[in-house]
Design a protein around this motif. Structure first.
Motif, PDB file in Angstrom:
ATOM      1  N   PHE A  82      33.314  34.274  40.721  1.00  0.00           N
ATOM      2  CA  PHE A  82      34.418  34.771  39.553  1.00  0.00           C
ATOM      3  C   PHE A  82      33.796  36.353  39.395  1.00  0.00           C
ATOM      4  CE2 PHE A  82      35.395  35.924  35.157  1.00  0.00           C
ATOM      5  CZ  PHE A  82      36.935  35.728  35.388  1.00  0.00           C
ATOM      6  N   LEU A  83      32.772  36.485  39.207  1.00  0.00           N
ATOM      7  CA  LEU A  83      32.192  38.146  38.922  1.00  0.00           C
ATOM      8  C   LEU A  83      32.499  38.907  39.980  1.00  0.00           C
ATOM      9  CD1 LEU A  83      28.996  37.265  37.023  1.00  0.00           C
ATOM     10  CD2 LEU A  83      30.972  37.900  36.110  1.00  0.00           C
ATOM     11  N   ARG A  84      32.256  38.460  41.478  1.00  0.00           N
ATOM     12  CA  ARG A  84      32.612  39.145  42.714  1.00  0.00           C
ATOM     13  C   ARG A  84      34.204  39.346  42.774  1.00  0.00           C
ATOM     14  NH1 ARG A  84      29.121  35.915  47.500  1.00  0.00           N
ATOM     15  NH2 ARG A  84      27.111  36.850  46.988  1.00  0.00           N
ATOM     16  N   TRP A  85      34.964  38.610  42.586  1.00  0.00           N
ATOM     17  CA  TRP A  85      36.323  38.604  42.361  1.00  0.00           C
ATOM     18  C   TRP A  85      36.725  39.786  41.093  1.00  0.00           C
ATOM     19  CZ3 TRP A  85      39.938  37.583  38.407  1.00  0.00           C
ATOM     20  CH2 TRP A  85      41.406  37.994  38.816  1.00  0.00           C
ATOM     21  N   ILE A  86      36.148  39.697  40.158  1.00  0.00           N
ATOM     22  CA  ILE A  86      36.468  40.427  39.240  1.00  0.00           C
ATOM     23  C   ILE A  86      36.027  42.103  39.473  1.00  0.00           C
ATOM     24  CG2 ILE A  86      35.306  41.587  36.838  1.00  0.00           C
ATOM     25  CD1 ILE A  86      37.595  39.352  36.441  1.00  0.00           C
ATOM     26  N   THR A  87      34.753  42.167  39.979  1.00  0.00           N
ATOM     27  CA  THR A  87      34.284  43.687  40.763  1.00  0.00           C
ATOM     28  C   THR A  87      35.448  44.108  41.899  1.00  0.00           C
ATOM     29  OG1 THR A  87      32.949  42.373  42.158  1.00  0.00           O
ATOM     30  CG2 THR A  87      31.954  43.084  40.081  1.00  0.00           C
ATOM     31  N   THR A  88      36.003  43.052  42.354  1.00  0.00           N
ATOM     32  CA  THR A  88      36.982  43.666  43.296  1.00  0.00           C
ATOM     33  C   THR A  88      38.100  44.286  42.868  1.00  0.00           C
ATOM     34  OG1 THR A  88      37.961  41.694  43.746  1.00  0.00           O
ATOM     35  CG2 THR A  88      36.339  42.143  45.071  1.00  0.00           C
ATOM     36  N   VAL A  89      38.362  43.860  41.492  1.00  0.00           N
ATOM     37  CA  VAL A  89      39.832  44.170  40.885  1.00  0.00           C
ATOM     38  C   VAL A  89      39.383  45.656  39.699  1.00  0.00           C
ATOM     39  CG1 VAL A  89      41.413  43.413  39.159  1.00  0.00           C
ATOM     40  CG2 VAL A  89      40.756  41.764  40.694  1.00  0.00           C
ATOM     41  N   ILE A  90      38.283  45.331  39.236  1.00  0.00           N
ATOM     42  CA  ILE A  90      37.748  46.435  38.342  1.00  0.00           C
ATOM     43  C   ILE A  90      36.208  46.737  38.869  1.00  0.00           C
ATOM     44  CG2 ILE A  90      37.369  47.318  36.070  1.00  0.00           C
ATOM     45  CD1 ILE A  90      39.351  45.017  34.913  1.00  0.00           C
ATOM     46  N   PRO A  91      36.179  48.150  39.108  1.00  0.00           N
ATOM     47  CA  PRO A  91      34.735  48.193  39.728  1.00  0.00           C
ATOM     48  C   PRO A  91      33.666  48.020  38.735  1.00  0.00           C
ATOM     49  CG  PRO A  91      36.364  50.200  39.989  1.00  0.00           C
ATOM     50  CD  PRO A  91      37.193  49.170  39.283  1.00  0.00           C
ATOM     51  N   SER A  92      32.636  47.712  39.100  1.00  0.00           N
ATOM     52  CA  SER A  92      31.196  47.151  38.576  1.00  0.00           C
ATOM     53  C   SER A  92      31.053  48.049  37.129  1.00  0.00           C
ATOM     54  CB  SER A  92      30.160  46.834  39.251  1.00  0.00           C
ATOM     55  OG  SER A  92      29.710  47.972  39.862  1.00  0.00           O
ATOM     56  N   HIS A  93      31.234  49.476  37.796  1.00  0.00           N
ATOM     57  CA  HIS A  93      30.562  50.479  36.547  1.00  0.00           C
ATOM     58  C   HIS A  93      31.629  50.409  35.664  1.00  0.00           C
ATOM     59  CE1 HIS A  93      33.321  52.664  39.165  1.00  0.00           C
ATOM     60  NE2 HIS A  93      33.592  53.576  38.164  1.00  0.00           N
ATOM     61  N   ILE A  94      32.636  49.868  35.586  1.00  0.00           N
ATOM     62  CA  ILE A  94      33.833  49.749  34.429  1.00  0.00           C
ATOM     63  C   ILE A  94      33.747  48.619  33.753  1.00  0.00           C
ATOM     64  CG2 ILE A  94      36.111  50.076  33.590  1.00  0.00           C
ATOM     65  CD1 ILE A  94      36.505  52.128  35.861  1.00  0.00           C
ATOM     66  N   SER A  95      33.807  47.470  34.657  1.00  0.00           N
ATOM     67  CA  SER A  95      33.874  45.890  34.077  1.00  0.00           C
ATOM     68  C   SER A  95      32.629  45.612  33.383  1.00  0.00           C
ATOM     69  CB  SER A  95      33.989  45.223  35.212  1.00  0.00           C
ATOM     70  OG  SER A  95      33.169  45.370  36.277  1.00  0.00           O
ATOM     71  N   GLY A  96      31.310  45.997  33.912  1.00  0.00           N
ATOM     72  CA  GLY A  96      30.227  45.785  33.226  1.00  0.00           C
ATOM     73  C   GLY A  96      30.059  46.029  31.757  1.00  0.00           C
ATOM     74  N   PRO A  97      30.215  47.481  31.663  1.00  0.00           N
ATOM     75  CA  PRO A  97      30.055  47.925  30.191  1.00  0.00           C
ATOM     76  C   PRO A  97      31.292  47.315  29.349  1.00  0.00           C
ATOM     77  CG  PRO A  97      29.820  49.780  31.734  1.00  0.00           C
ATOM     78  CD  PRO A  97      30.240  48.807  32.612  1.00  0.00           C
ATOM     79  N   LEU A  98      32.418  47.177  29.957  1.00  0.00           N
ATOM     80  CA  LEU A  98      33.469  46.683  29.154  1.00  0.00           C
ATOM     81  C   LEU A  98      33.232  45.294  28.711  1.00  0.00           C
ATOM     82  CD1 LEU A  98      36.816  47.660  31.109  1.00  0.00           C
ATOM     83  CD2 LEU A  98      36.043  48.264  28.697  1.00  0.00           C
ATOM     84  N   ALA A  99      32.497  44.448  29.728  1.00  0.00           N
ATOM     85  CA  ALA A  99      31.908  42.942  29.334  1.00  0.00           C
ATOM     86  C   ALA A  99      30.963  43.010  28.183  1.00  0.00           C
ATOM     87  CB  ALA A  99      31.571  42.216  30.386  1.00  0.00           C
ATOM     88  N   ILE A 100      29.946  43.951  28.337  1.00  0.00           N
ATOM     89  CA  ILE A 100      28.936  44.028  27.390  1.00  0.00           C
ATOM     90  C   ILE A 100      29.452  44.591  25.806  1.00  0.00           C
ATOM     91  CG2 ILE A 100      27.128  45.558  26.706  1.00  0.00           C
ATOM     92  CD1 ILE A 100      26.404  45.665  29.595  1.00  0.00           C
ATOM     93  N   ALA A 101      30.522  45.361  26.034  1.00  0.00           N
ATOM     94  CA  ALA A 101      30.870  45.636  24.610  1.00  0.00           C
ATOM     95  C   ALA A 101      31.895  44.523  24.152  1.00  0.00           C
ATOM     96  CB  ALA A 101      31.907  46.857  25.088  1.00  0.00           C
ATOM     97  N   PHE A 102      32.769  43.832  24.977  1.00  0.00           N
ATOM     98  CA  PHE A 102      33.215  42.732  24.381  1.00  0.00           C
ATOM     99  C   PHE A 102      32.188  41.759  23.933  1.00  0.00           C
ATOM    100  CE2 PHE A 102      35.538  38.524  25.393  1.00  0.00           C
ATOM    101  CZ  PHE A 102      36.706  38.705  24.137  1.00  0.00           C
ATOM    102  N   GLY A 103      31.226  41.381  24.529  1.00  0.00           N
ATOM    103  CA  GLY A 103      30.382  40.407  23.929  1.00  0.00           C
ATOM    104  C   GLY A 103      29.623  40.786  22.910  1.00  0.00           C
ATOM    105  N   LEU A 104      29.384  42.073  22.722  1.00  0.00           N
ATOM    106  CA  LEU A 104      28.716  42.692  21.413  1.00  0.00           C
ATOM    107  C   LEU A 104      29.863  42.361  20.241  1.00  0.00           C
ATOM    108  CD1 LEU A 104      26.415  45.453  22.446  1.00  0.00           C
ATOM    109  CD2 LEU A 104      25.748  43.390  21.767  1.00  0.00           C
ATOM    110  N   THR A 105      30.821  42.739  20.649  1.00  0.00           N
ATOM    111  CA  THR A 105      31.938  42.711  19.550  1.00  0.00           C
ATOM    112  C   THR A 105      31.734  41.280  18.839  1.00  0.00           C
ATOM    113  OG1 THR A 105      33.072  44.640  20.386  1.00  0.00           O
ATOM    114  CG2 THR A 105      34.389  43.178  19.170  1.00  0.00           C
ATOM    115  N   LEU A 106      32.091  40.423  20.076  1.00  0.00           N
ATOM    116  CA  LEU A 106      32.123  38.884  19.519  1.00  0.00           C
ATOM    117  C   LEU A 106      31.073  38.616  18.731  1.00  0.00           C
ATOM    118  CD1 LEU A 106      33.529  37.155  23.057  1.00  0.00           C
ATOM    119  CD2 LEU A 106      34.701  37.683  20.494  1.00  0.00           C
ATOM    120  N   ILE A 107      29.604  38.852  19.045  1.00  0.00           N
ATOM    121  CA  ILE A 107      28.684  38.565  18.158  1.00  0.00           C
ATOM    122  C   ILE A 107      28.711  39.087  17.194  1.00  0.00           C
ATOM    123  CG2 ILE A 107      25.865  38.832  18.111  1.00  0.00           C
ATOM    124  CD1 ILE A 107      26.063  38.865  21.132  1.00  0.00           C
ATOM    125  N   LEU A 108      28.931  40.658  16.855  1.00  0.00           N
ATOM    126  CA  LEU A 108      28.835  41.290  15.704  1.00  0.00           C
ATOM    127  C   LEU A 108      29.946  40.460  14.560  1.00  0.00           C
ATOM    128  CD1 LEU A 108      28.498  44.909  16.565  1.00  0.00           C
ATOM    129  CD2 LEU A 108      26.753  43.195  15.551  1.00  0.00           C
TER     130      LEU A 108
END
Length: 472
Positions: A82-108
């Motif tokens: 699934f992650l490989r498919w995500i990186t083909t749609v959205i580059p890793s240097h964009i999708s990675g920080p977005l996922a981290i930000a989304f995760g931190l937002t959910l935690i907070l």
């Protein structure tokens, strides 16, 4: 070469920390400000959240090992695809920080809602945030162990200010009152007078204004009720239920959610007496001020009453001991007529200070100077019990002076040389409030408490340095 600049930068950052906190509070939005408060040290919350996160991680690891990784490995492979498919749609240097930000937002968001739910339970009216409640409670719990000795309105005024600096306060209160509602209950029912204890309990309460009005309320009608205050009747009923005044105060403190501790100096039925300069012998707390004349000897019946053990224990553990303000002979000294109380004060290594009254009291301290107050305590106790005396510096207004002169009361004069001969340090400060309508003057509880805490911090620091130098 880089170590010294690093240390200088670190020290500079530490010194700037309080200013940074204030700047953030003043300039950041409410939500970010609220989050920043949770990051401040001292709450003991962040460490437990981190431990909880590690707990989730290790639980997941243990589950994977227990299941021999079979279903877990398949889930990981599915996740990898699934992650490989995500990186083909959205580059890793964009999708990675977005996922981290989304995760931190959910935690907070989840943690914020959790703490919000706790706040709704602990503080349903929403008057204070949970983080502020925790900071305040932590600060008060770490406050010095303070014992305040006295009675009357002076002691309750002091407690009203001190409770903002420490949650470890014990008030040792006289039980010699024999006038008014307390005196009637003492004669008719045989209980110890609850009046001064009532005032201290009200001063300790969170809802201080409402509880004070309730406890001070006096019945204006009713056969046998007229003239009695509700607070005195409440404590009397508690004494009958629990068996004595000590247990009554403990039970009342729980019922009223009192933060401090109020203790009678003794459970004996104490009766004061005074010998006047003209030879008269006067008995009774309420009669002594009315008798007029200069007091040359003072004591109580029974002689040497036993102290309440809890009061002695509080004095032995105290970091700071305060006597007064209050009526010298009928509020402060009666506590010192208990031998174990004065011995515990004398043996204490804690800083000890006496708060002198602003005005002389007719019938008790007519014409008394500051040194006369000190001598009266020394004469009754037979030894030096405190290191310093706090004196109000500024004279009341002309209106107040005229008002008091009609009652033959005047400002207590500071005779510095005499105080120095008594080996006491005079601490001068402006700690007075003046009622513009009545002309009466009182100690300002906020100024008084703030000054005492500052003096204690300085005195404790000096004692610590002296002890360290002796060790070295």
């Amino acid at each position: 070469m880089l170590i010294n600049p690093f240390r200088r930068a670190l020290r500079k950052s530490v010194r700037a920390y309080p200013k940074t906190v204030n700047a953030v509070k003043n300039r950041t939005p409410a939500g970010l400000n609220h989050l920043f408060k949770w990051m401040l040290p001292g709450l003991s919350v962040k460490r437990w959240l981190l431990i909880s996160a590690f707990g989730v991680l290790f639980t997941s690891l243990g589950l994977a090992i227990w299941l021999d990784l079979t279903p877990v490995s398949r889930l990981m492979m599915l996740t990898r695809d699934f992650l490989r498919w995500i990186t083909t749609v959205i580059p890793s240097h964009i999708s990675g920080p977005l996922a981290i930000a989304f995760g931190l937002t959910l935690i907070l968001w989840g943690q914020n809602r959790t703490f919000g739910a706790i706040t709704d339970v602990l503080n349903p009216h929403g008057e204070e945030e949970l983080v502020d409640m925790l900071h305040t409670r932590r600060r008060l719990n770490k406050g010095p162990k303070i014992v305040a000795i006295g009675g009357g309105t002076g002691l309750s005024t002091l407690l009203r200010g001190l409770k903002k600096y420490s949650g470890n306060i014990t008030a040792v209160v006289t039980v010699a009152d024999d006038g008014g509602s307390s005196g009637r209950l003492r004669r008719e029912i045989g209980v110890l007078p609850p009046g001064d204890i009532r005032n201290c309990l009200a001063a300790f309460a969170d809802e201080e204004k409402l509880l004070t009005e309730l406890f001070q309320y006096r019945f204006k009608a009713g056969d046998g009720l007229m003239g009695h205050s509700f607070g005195n009747l409440f404590l009397t009923a508690m004494s009958e239920i629990t068996g004595d005044l000590e247990q009554a105060v403990v039970a009342s403190s729980k019922v009223l959610a009192i933060k401090g501790c109020v203790l009678p100096a003794t459970l004996s039925d104490v009766k004061l007496w005074a010998k006047m300069a003209d030879g008269r012998f006067v008995e009774g707390e309420s009669r002594i001020p009315q008798a007029g004349g200069r007091i040359v000897d003072f004591g109580c019946y029974p002689h040497n009453p036993p102290a309440l053990p809890a009061a002695v224990a509080a004095l032995e553990k105290a970091d700071f001991i305060i006597m007064g303000p209050g009526s010298l002979y009928t509020s402060v000294i009666p506590n010192l007529l208990v031998p174990e109380i004065r011995q515990a004060i004398a043996n204490s290594s804690a800083p000890r200070i006496y708060v002198c009254n602003i005005m002389t009291q007719p019938g008790e301290t007519d014409g008394y100077t500051v040194a006369d107050h000190v001598k009266a305590i020394d004469r009754v106790c037979g030894e030096k019990l405190f290191d310093a005396v706090l004196v109000h510096q500024r004279s009341p207004s002309e209106t107040a002076l005229r008002r008091y002169s009609l009652e033959h009361s005047h400002p207590v004069y500071l005779d510095r040389e005499e105080v120095a001969k008594l080996r006491r340090r005079a601490v001068l400060a402006n700690i007075m409030d003046e009622d513009p309508d009545t002309g009466y003057v009182r100690h300002n509880h906020e100024k008084l408490a703030g000054l005492l805490i500052r003096w204690f911090s300085k005195a404790a620091g000096i004692q610590s340095k002296m002890a360290q130098s002796e060790i070295n």
